[in-house]
Design a protein around this motif. Structure first.
Motif, PDB file in Angstrom:
ATOM      1  N   TYR A  28      74.977  30.469-108.238  1.00  0.00           N
ATOM      2  CA  TYR A  28      75.213  30.417-106.789  1.00  0.00           C
ATOM      3  C   TYR A  28      76.133  29.271-106.407  1.00  0.00           C
ATOM      4  O   TYR A  28      77.073  29.443-105.630  1.00  0.00           O
ATOM      5  CB  TYR A  28      73.869  30.295-106.066  1.00  0.00           C
ATOM      6  N   ARG A  31      79.748  29.871-107.430  1.00  0.00           N
ATOM      7  CA  ARG A  31      80.409  30.811-106.526  1.00  0.00           C
ATOM      8  C   ARG A  31      80.748  30.142-105.193  1.00  0.00           C
ATOM      9  O   ARG A  31      81.783  30.409-104.588  1.00  0.00           O
ATOM     10  CB  ARG A  31      79.517  32.025-106.275  1.00  0.00           C
ATOM     11  N   THR A  53      85.835  37.795 -99.998  1.00  0.00           N
ATOM     12  CA  THR A  53      84.779  38.733-100.409  1.00  0.00           C
ATOM     13  C   THR A  53      83.468  38.002-100.659  1.00  0.00           C
ATOM     14  O   THR A  53      82.384  38.463-100.280  1.00  0.00           O
ATOM     15  CB  THR A  53      85.217  39.483-101.681  1.00  0.00           C
ATOM     16  N   GLU A  54      83.554  36.842-101.291  1.00  0.00           N
ATOM     17  CA  GLU A  54      82.347  36.063-101.549  1.00  0.00           C
ATOM     18  C   GLU A  54      81.721  35.578-100.242  1.00  0.00           C
ATOM     19  O   GLU A  54      80.484  35.515-100.115  1.00  0.00           O
ATOM     20  CB  GLU A  54      82.699  34.869-102.446  1.00  0.00           C
ATOM     21  N   GLU A  56      81.704  37.172 -97.406  1.00  0.00           N
ATOM     22  CA  GLU A  56      80.943  38.296 -96.861  1.00  0.00           C
ATOM     23  C   GLU A  56      79.614  38.461 -97.588  1.00  0.00           C
ATOM     24  O   GLU A  56      78.601  38.819 -96.979  1.00  0.00           O
ATOM     25  CB  GLU A  56      81.772  39.576 -96.962  1.00  0.00           C
ATOM     26  N   ARG A  57      79.619  38.220 -98.907  1.00  0.00           N
ATOM     27  CA  ARG A  57      78.370  38.321 -99.667  1.00  0.00           C
ATOM     28  C   ARG A  57      77.403  37.204 -99.290  1.00  0.00           C
ATOM     29  O   ARG A  57      76.188  37.398 -99.274  1.00  0.00           O
ATOM     30  CB  ARG A  57      78.660  38.257-101.167  1.00  0.00           C
ATOM     31  N   GLN A  58      77.927  36.020 -98.982  1.00  0.00           N
ATOM     32  CA  GLN A  58      77.077  34.876 -98.674  1.00  0.00           C
ATOM     33  C   GLN A  58      76.551  34.910 -97.236  1.00  0.00           C
ATOM     34  O   GLN A  58      75.601  34.186 -96.911  1.00  0.00           O
ATOM     35  CB  GLN A  58      77.862  33.567 -98.886  1.00  0.00           C
TER      36      GLN A  58
END
Length: 368
Positions: A28, A31, A53-54, A56-58
């Motif tokens: 984590y 990233r 993109t990361e 949006e994931r977070q």
């Protein structure tokens, strides 16, 4: 092949280890660092797109932490002690509702009907030879206090039976007083009880009576109420009255109007009487909707037509049922627009007079 690498284990080969590192999933925090670094790169670069993109994931886990924390902070600020005290109500100081009305204890004769050989037609000879009727009922004073009665009315809801509005001649002490004045006696009281027991025996499993269920159930409920038989109070007939009322509550459409030519007016009459004798909020809501339908359906002349529809036809019998329902609603004093109810009651008199014959009597849809 490089001779220096002969005999070297693959896991110790730097090139192999570098290749395998490409397949490792970053943790984590790695990233997060890559995302922060990539957001600083040009927008058309691959590093920036991967960082976006990361991000949006977070967003989901960050929101899951930030939003509850913000709510807790707001609650903490709102719940800050301002030195005020919460009032405490002493429930023990509230006195229970006590029905001071005397009760009558009557030893009714056997409920066995006078039938020949246990069945068949009614046999008046057997009925005449039955034992003599008991003496007039004796008024017995109630105990000093009685706890309120919980009356389940609909779908498991329990409501306290409040003091009644409709007393009059239907109460047991008043019936006994009228009996002493010659208006009825033990024989008439016994006849009424036998009739009510017949209604109880012929009640359907769903709480209704055949054949026109809404109208017949309403009439049966009115019979019980006229003898002061109420849910939670009458040991013999209270359950029958309750089941009948529950049937009417279930059968009433969402718009409040029971279908049919006369049915709605009769059902509204019964529901207003039931509320007037129990003061149950569930019944009040039903009666409110039913009375609204009657008031909206009244003609300018003061009368009504079948199914509370607007027309030039004033039906005397329908108007009579509507008058009974409005009178019961007025006595129960629950309608949300009392001025409209009062106007409708006064206009009803004009509607009935419109079909009255000058020489006496009433016509069906006119004075003829």
């Amino acid at each position: 092949m490089n001779t220096q690498q002969v005999g070297v284990h693959p896991l110790q080969d730097p090139a192999f280890r570098k290749l395998m590192d490409l397949f490792k999933e970053p943790d984590y925090w790695q990233r997060l660092r890559l995302m922060l670094a990539g957001l600083g790169q040009p927008r058309n670069s691959g590093a920036y797109r991967r960082a976006h993109t990361e991000l949006e994931r977070q967003w989901a886990p960050l929101a899951a932490i930030a939003i509850p924390a913000l709510c807790l902070l707001i609650l903490a600020l709102l719940a800050k002690d301002n030195g005020s005290e919460v009032p405490i109500i002493d429930i023990g100081s509230i006195e229970p509702i006590v029905d001071i009305e005397p009760q009558i204890q009557i030893d009714y004769p056997s409920t066995e009907p006078a039938y020949a050989d246990g069945g068949g037609d009614f046999n008046p000879v057997i009925a005449m030879n039955k034992p003599a009727l008991p003496p007039p009922p004796v008024i017995v004073a109630p105990p000093p206090e009685r706890a309120p009665v919980n009356t389940p009315v609909s779908k498991g809801v329990s409501i306290i039976t409040l003091p009644r509005i409709f007393i009059g001649s239907r109460s047991a002490p008043e019936r006994a007083r009228l009996s002493d004045l010659g208006q009825g006696n033990a024989s008439t009281e016994t006849a009424v009880i036998r009739a009510l027991r017949w209604l109880k025996q012929n009640q359907q499993a769903d709480g209704s009576w055949l054949n026109n269920k809404n109208a017949m159930t309403s009439l049966a409920i009115l019979c019980f109420l006229a003898h002061d038989e109420r849910p939670g109070v009458s040991r013999e007939f209270g359950d029958s009255v309750q089941r009948g009322i529950e049937f009417l509550l279930r059968s009433q459409p969402a718009d409040g109007q029971w279908p049919g030519n006369y049915e709605h007016f009769i059902a509204a009459y019964a529901m207003c009487e039931a509320y007037g004798m129990t003061m149950n909020p569930n019944l009040r809501a039903s009666a409110e909707r039913a009375v609204s339908v009657i008031i909206r359906g009244q003609h300018r002349s003061g009368g009504w037509d079948y199914a509370a529809k607007q027309s030039d036809r004033d039906d005397t019998s329908v108007t009579g049922w509507a008058a009974q329902a409005l009178k019961a609603a007025s006595m129960a004093n629950f309608y949300s627009d009392p001025a409209a109810l009062d106007r409708a009651c006064k206009l009803t008199v004009q509607g009935l007079m419109r079909n009255a014959h000058p020489d006496g009597g009433f016509g069906y849809t006119g004075p003829g």
